[in-house]
Design a protein around this motif. Sequence first.
Motif, short mmCIF file in Angstrom:
data_model
loop_
_atom_site.label_atom_id
_atom_site.label_comp_id
_atom_site.label_asym_id
_atom_site.label_seq_id
_atom_site.Cartn_x
_atom_site.Cartn_y
_atom_site.Cartn_z
N CYS A 7 40.49 -48.40 12.69
CA CYS A 7 41.91 -48.82 12.89
C CYS A 7 42.93 -47.91 12.46
O CYS A 7 42.86 -47.96 11.03
CB CYS A 7 42.05 -50.10 12.86
N CYS A 10 44.45 -50.68 9.52
CA CYS A 10 43.71 -51.37 8.43
C CYS A 10 42.64 -50.72 8.16
O CYS A 10 41.88 -51.32 7.40
CB CYS A 10 43.52 -52.79 8.79
N GLY A 12 39.96 -50.97 10.01
CA GLY A 12 38.91 -51.91 10.53
C GLY A 12 38.10 -51.16 11.52
O GLY A 12 38.60 -50.24 12.19
N CYS A 40 40.86 -53.98 17.40
CA CYS A 40 40.53 -53.87 15.81
C CYS A 40 39.92 -55.22 15.57
O CYS A 40 40.45 -56.37 15.93
CB CYS A 40 41.65 -53.49 14.87
N CYS A 43 42.23 -57.01 12.22
CA CYS A 43 43.73 -57.30 12.49
C CYS A 43 44.12 -57.60 13.92
O CYS A 43 45.06 -58.03 14.23
CB CYS A 43 44.67 -56.04 11.96
ZN ZN Z 1 43.20 -52.98 12.31
#
Ligand code: ZN
Length: 82
Positions: A7, A10, A12, A40, A43
């Motif tokens: 991501c 973030c 992720g 993601c 998030c």
């Molecule tokens: Zn994310």
Amino acid sequence: MKQYDDCFFCGGTVDEQLLPREIRWKEALLVFEDVPMGVCTQCGEKFLRPEVAKRIDTILRSRKRPIRTLQVPVYQYQMDFA
Ligand SMILES: [Zn+2]
């Protein structure tokens, strides 16, 4: 083979899911169902691969008939309500 980078927001892990996506095309609002999108797991941010976006564009340009048409209610937000 990994289809998505981690991501952007973030860091992720991004997994692919088939999701509906709203698209504005020449003043019209369209809905594509079962669009492969990266989501993601942390998030929830969604990512569309360029080839998927291109494919959607190709389908729209081919003027393929939609599988069905939805009626979308439109409201106007009014600043003052007396
Ligand atoms: Zn994310």
